[in-house]
Scaffold this motif. Structure first.
Motif: not given
Length: 86
Positions: A20-36
């Motif tokens: 799972r990946c999420v987009a931070e407020a800045s638009g940067r893509i981050q890996i969501d290791e624990h899907a939480r």
């Protein structure tokens, strides 16, 4: 097992086979290791070709907003690291 769609190749697969990946407020893509992490998530196969396809527009489409330029090398390495942890 829940089924998710990869934002890179658009194929459906079991959630445990994707990251799972999420987009931070800045638009940067981050890996969501624990899907939480909060916010809209995008699921991605742990393959470089899926990361490349997601960077070409899959992330922006999934998050319904512009994202920062995706460093495919960095993100591919992170995704592969997640596979070794799983």
């Amino acid at each position: 097992m829940p089924i998710r769609t990869c934002v890179g190749c658009q194929k459906r697969d079991e959630q445990q086979k994707l990251v799972r990946c999420v987009a931070e407020a800045s638009g940067r893509i981050q890996i969501d290791e624990h899907a939480r992490l909060p916010g809209r998530g995008a699921w991605l196969h742990r393959r470089r070709e899926c990361v490349e396809a997601a960077a070409r527009g899959g992330f922006a489409r999934s998050f319904r907003r512009r994202t920062q330029h995706v460093d495919v090398e960095r993100l591919s390495e992170q995704v592969e690291d997640e596979e070794s942890k799983a």
